[in-house]
Structures are given as C-alpha cells and as structure tokens.
Motif scaffolding. Structure first.
Motif, PDB file in Angstrom:
ATOM      1  N   TYR A 149       0.877  -1.199   0.067  1.00  0.00           N
ATOM      2  CA  TYR A 149      -0.218  -0.072  -0.080  1.00  0.00           C
ATOM      3  C   TYR A 149       0.662   1.476   0.133  1.00  0.00           C
ATOM      4  CZ  TYR A 149      -3.447  -3.658   1.236  1.00  0.00           C
ATOM      5  OH  TYR A 149      -4.520  -4.237   1.240  1.00  0.00           O
ATOM      6  N   GLU A 150       1.848   1.033  -0.368  1.00  0.00           N
ATOM      7  CA  GLU A 150       3.247   2.692  -0.471  1.00  0.00           C
ATOM      8  C   GLU A 150       1.923   3.109  -1.483  1.00  0.00           C
ATOM      9  OE1 GLU A 150       7.180   1.266  -2.139  1.00  0.00           O
ATOM     10  OE2 GLU A 150       6.895  -1.038  -0.688  1.00  0.00           O
ATOM     11  N   PRO A 151       1.691   3.330  -2.240  1.00  0.00           N
ATOM     12  CA  PRO A 151       0.771   4.048  -3.289  1.00  0.00           C
ATOM     13  C   PRO A 151       0.115   5.644  -2.681  1.00  0.00           C
ATOM     14  CG  PRO A 151       1.183   2.197  -4.336  1.00  0.00           C
ATOM     15  CD  PRO A 151       1.750   1.769  -3.054  1.00  0.00           C
ATOM     16  N   PHE A 152      -0.604   4.349  -1.457  1.00  0.00           N
ATOM     17  CA  PHE A 152      -1.746   5.136  -0.884  1.00  0.00           C
ATOM     18  C   PHE A 152      -0.776   5.968  -0.461  1.00  0.00           C
ATOM     19  CE2 PHE A 152      -3.885   5.050   3.569  1.00  0.00           C
ATOM     20  CZ  PHE A 152      -4.736   5.713   3.330  1.00  0.00           C
ATOM     21  N   PHE A 153       0.018   5.793   0.432  1.00  0.00           N
ATOM     22  CA  PHE A 153       0.688   6.901   1.517  1.00  0.00           C
ATOM     23  C   PHE A 153       1.300   8.266   1.150  1.00  0.00           C
ATOM     24  CE2 PHE A 153       0.345   2.922   4.201  1.00  0.00           C
ATOM     25  CZ  PHE A 153      -0.558   3.882   4.957  1.00  0.00           C
ATOM     26  N   GLU A 154       1.497   8.051  -0.902  1.00  0.00           N
ATOM     27  CA  GLU A 154       2.338   8.467  -1.395  1.00  0.00           C
ATOM     28  C   GLU A 154       0.973  10.041  -1.742  1.00  0.00           C
ATOM     29  OE1 GLU A 154       5.421   9.208  -2.639  1.00  0.00           O
ATOM     30  OE2 GLU A 154       6.365   7.535  -0.199  1.00  0.00           O
ATOM     31  N   THR A 155       0.256   8.930  -2.428  1.00  0.00           N
ATOM     32  CA  THR A 155      -1.071   9.741  -2.747  1.00  0.00           C
ATOM     33  C   THR A 155      -1.460  10.602  -1.563  1.00  0.00           C
ATOM     34  OG1 THR A 155      -1.244   7.670  -4.178  1.00  0.00           O
ATOM     35  CG2 THR A 155      -4.040   9.809  -3.619  1.00  0.00           C
ATOM     36  N   LEU A 156      -1.830   9.958  -0.112  1.00  0.00           N
ATOM     37  CA  LEU A 156      -2.199  10.866   1.066  1.00  0.00           C
ATOM     38  C   LEU A 156      -1.724  11.815   1.038  1.00  0.00           C
ATOM     39  CD1 LEU A 156      -2.550   8.374   4.076  1.00  0.00           C
ATOM     40  CD2 LEU A 156      -4.088   9.699   2.856  1.00  0.00           C
ATOM     41  N   LYS A 157       0.029  11.771   0.810  1.00  0.00           N
ATOM     42  CA  LYS A 157       1.385  13.121   0.765  1.00  0.00           C
ATOM     43  C   LYS A 157       1.082  13.664  -0.579  1.00  0.00           C
ATOM     44  CE  LYS A 157       4.659  10.849   2.309  1.00  0.00           C
ATOM     45  NZ  LYS A 157       6.799  10.130   2.567  1.00  0.00           N
ATOM     46  N   HIS A 158       0.830  13.433  -1.599  1.00  0.00           N
ATOM     47  CA  HIS A 158       0.783  14.796  -3.352  1.00  0.00           C
ATOM     48  C   HIS A 158      -0.721  15.470  -2.384  1.00  0.00           C
ATOM     49  CE1 HIS A 158       0.119  15.664  -7.018  1.00  0.00           C
ATOM     50  NE2 HIS A 158      -0.770  15.052  -6.706  1.00  0.00           N
ATOM     51  N   LYS A 159      -1.527  14.986  -1.854  1.00  0.00           N
ATOM     52  CA  LYS A 159      -2.992  15.614  -1.830  1.00  0.00           C
ATOM     53  C   LYS A 159      -3.127  15.966  -0.635  1.00  0.00           C
ATOM     54  CE  LYS A 159      -6.036  12.557  -4.515  1.00  0.00           C
ATOM     55  NZ  LYS A 159      -6.943  13.464  -5.224  1.00  0.00           N
ATOM     56  N   ARG A 160      -1.931  15.865   0.613  1.00  0.00           N
ATOM     57  CA  ARG A 160      -2.057  16.878   1.676  1.00  0.00           C
ATOM     58  C   ARG A 160      -3.177  16.459   2.616  1.00  0.00           C
ATOM     59  NH1 ARG A 160       0.371  22.713  -0.546  1.00  0.00           N
ATOM     60  NH2 ARG A 160       1.719  21.859  -1.859  1.00  0.00           N
ATOM     61  N   ILE A 161      -3.294  15.649   2.695  1.00  0.00           N
ATOM     62  CA  ILE A 161      -3.407  14.656   3.560  1.00  0.00           C
ATOM     63  C   ILE A 161      -2.814  14.038   4.922  1.00  0.00           C
ATOM     64  CG2 ILE A 161      -6.281  13.200   4.425  1.00  0.00           C
ATOM     65  CD1 ILE A 161      -6.849  13.897   1.649  1.00  0.00           C
ATOM     66  N   THR A 162      -3.193  14.832   6.183  1.00  0.00           N
ATOM     67  CA  THR A 162      -2.355  13.438   7.079  1.00  0.00           C
ATOM     68  C   THR A 162      -3.691  12.357   7.652  1.00  0.00           C
ATOM     69  OG1 THR A 162      -3.488  14.870   9.356  1.00  0.00           O
ATOM     70  CG2 THR A 162      -1.588  15.896   7.923  1.00  0.00           C
ATOM     71  N   THR A 163      -2.543  11.904   8.276  1.00  0.00           N
ATOM     72  CA  THR A 163      -3.517  10.161   8.482  1.00  0.00           C
ATOM     73  C   THR A 163      -4.655  11.213   9.732  1.00  0.00           C
ATOM     74  OG1 THR A 163      -1.676   9.256  10.310  1.00  0.00           O
ATOM     75  CG2 THR A 163      -1.459   8.554   8.486  1.00  0.00           C
ATOM     76  N   TYR A 164      -3.652  11.548  10.596  1.00  0.00           N
ATOM     77  CA  TYR A 164      -4.474  12.874  12.024  1.00  0.00           C
ATOM     78  C   TYR A 164      -6.140  13.152  11.444  1.00  0.00           C
ATOM     79  CZ  TYR A 164      -6.413  15.760  15.340  1.00  0.00           C
ATOM     80  OH  TYR A 164      -6.899  16.307  15.773  1.00  0.00           O
ATOM     81  N   LYS A 165      -5.816  13.864   9.530  1.00  0.00           N
ATOM     82  CA  LYS A 165      -6.354  14.344   9.804  1.00  0.00           C
ATOM     83  C   LYS A 165      -7.922  13.044   8.755  1.00  0.00           C
ATOM     84  CE  LYS A 165      -7.667  17.503   5.859  1.00  0.00           C
ATOM     85  NZ  LYS A 165      -7.491  18.755   4.991  1.00  0.00           N
ATOM     86  N   LEU A 166      -7.149  11.794   8.323  1.00  0.00           N
ATOM     87  CA  LEU A 166      -7.816  10.902   7.798  1.00  0.00           C
ATOM     88  C   LEU A 166      -8.647  10.016   9.100  1.00  0.00           C
ATOM     89  CD1 LEU A 166      -7.838   9.341   5.516  1.00  0.00           C
ATOM     90  CD2 LEU A 166      -6.011   8.169   5.979  1.00  0.00           C
ATOM     91  N   ILE A 167      -8.297  10.305   9.700  1.00  0.00           N
ATOM     92  CA  ILE A 167      -8.858   9.317  10.991  1.00  0.00           C
ATOM     93  C   ILE A 167     -10.279  10.017  12.041  1.00  0.00           C
ATOM     94  CG2 ILE A 167      -9.010   8.628  13.474  1.00  0.00           C
ATOM     95  CD1 ILE A 167      -6.097   7.639  12.216  1.00  0.00           C
ATOM     96  N   ASN A 168      -9.662  12.092  11.382  1.00  0.00           N
ATOM     97  CA  ASN A 168     -10.385  12.308  12.693  1.00  0.00           C
ATOM     98  C   ASN A 168     -10.577  13.473  12.051  1.00  0.00           C
ATOM     99  OD1 ASN A 168      -9.960  12.027  14.930  1.00  0.00           O
ATOM    100  ND2 ASN A 168      -7.449  12.780  14.659  1.00  0.00           N
ATOM    101  N   GLU A 169     -10.981  13.591  10.363  1.00  0.00           N
ATOM    102  CA  GLU A 169     -12.033  14.955   9.728  1.00  0.00           C
ATOM    103  C   GLU A 169     -13.052  13.578   8.634  1.00  0.00           C
ATOM    104  OE1 GLU A 169     -10.829  17.786   7.707  1.00  0.00           O
ATOM    105  OE2 GLU A 169      -9.623  18.528  10.121  1.00  0.00           O
ATOM    106  N   PHE A 170     -12.375  11.991   8.135  1.00  0.00           N
ATOM    107  CA  PHE A 170     -12.860  11.558   6.955  1.00  0.00           C
ATOM    108  C   PHE A 170     -13.817  10.238   8.193  1.00  0.00           C
ATOM    109  CE2 PHE A 170     -10.057  13.604   4.925  1.00  0.00           C
ATOM    110  CZ  PHE A 170     -10.877  14.414   3.625  1.00  0.00           C
ATOM    111  N   GLY A 171     -12.657  10.193   9.277  1.00  0.00           N
ATOM    112  CA  GLY A 171     -13.752   8.980  10.467  1.00  0.00           C
ATOM    113  C   GLY A 171     -12.972   8.028   9.764  1.00  0.00           C
ATOM    114  N   PHE A 172     -12.059   8.161   9.231  1.00  0.00           N
ATOM    115  CA  PHE A 172     -11.014   6.543   8.570  1.00  0.00           C
ATOM    116  C   PHE A 172     -10.576   5.388   9.488  1.00  0.00           C
ATOM    117  CE2 PHE A 172      -7.711   4.050   6.656  1.00  0.00           C
ATOM    118  CZ  PHE A 172      -8.430   4.067   4.891  1.00  0.00           C
TER     119      PHE A 172
END
Length: 89
Positions: free
Chosen positions: A27-50
C-alpha cells in the motif's frame, strides 16, 4: 465487474516466511497519494472518520476488503493504482 464492489472480497497479500522476500501487494502508493493530496493520517482519522484499524492494516500490508479499497478511492478521488502496488512474485 461493478458487482464485485458490493461483495466482501478480500485481497490476499502473499506473506513469505523466507527472509528477503517482499509482499506481492503493498500500500505504498496510498501513503504517497496522501502526501500528494496533503492529507495527514490525523486528518484521515479525525475529519474523514477513517478507521485506525484499517490504517494500521495498510501500514502493515495486511488484507483489506474490496469495499475498503472502493471507499479509499472514492474518498481520495483516485484510482486503485494510487492505493496499491502489485509486484510479481
């Protein structure tokens, strides 16, 4: 194939017990995509309910369902290639 998105299919990640062999799917591309879209894992969990559990599975290259991959692609507005990488065994 659209019907497959509704099924609870699991991508099987081949785990090798032999030293030095990598996973077939990562899932390396997933984390690269997050970086590219400037989405932190914190935001992913707390704002998007991931799910923290799903995020942990992705970090460890563990199995996730096709439903989860579909959710990620919709959330990030990307394709599957932006989430997973397949390397031939």
């Amino acid at each position: 194939m659209p019907g497959l998105c509704n099924m609870y299919l699991t991508l099987k990640i081949k785990l090798s017990l032999k030293e030095g062999r990598a996973h077939m799917i990562t899932y390396e591309p997933f984390f690269e995509t997050l970086k590219h879209k400037r989405i932190t894992t914190y935001k992913l969990i707390n704002e998007f309910g991931f799910s923290k559990g799903t995020l942990d599975s992705l970090k460890q290259n563990k199995n996730v369902t096709m439903e989860t991959l579909n959710y990620i692609c919709n959330l990030l507005e990307c394709g599957v290639d932006d989430v997973i990488k397949y390397t031939r065994d």
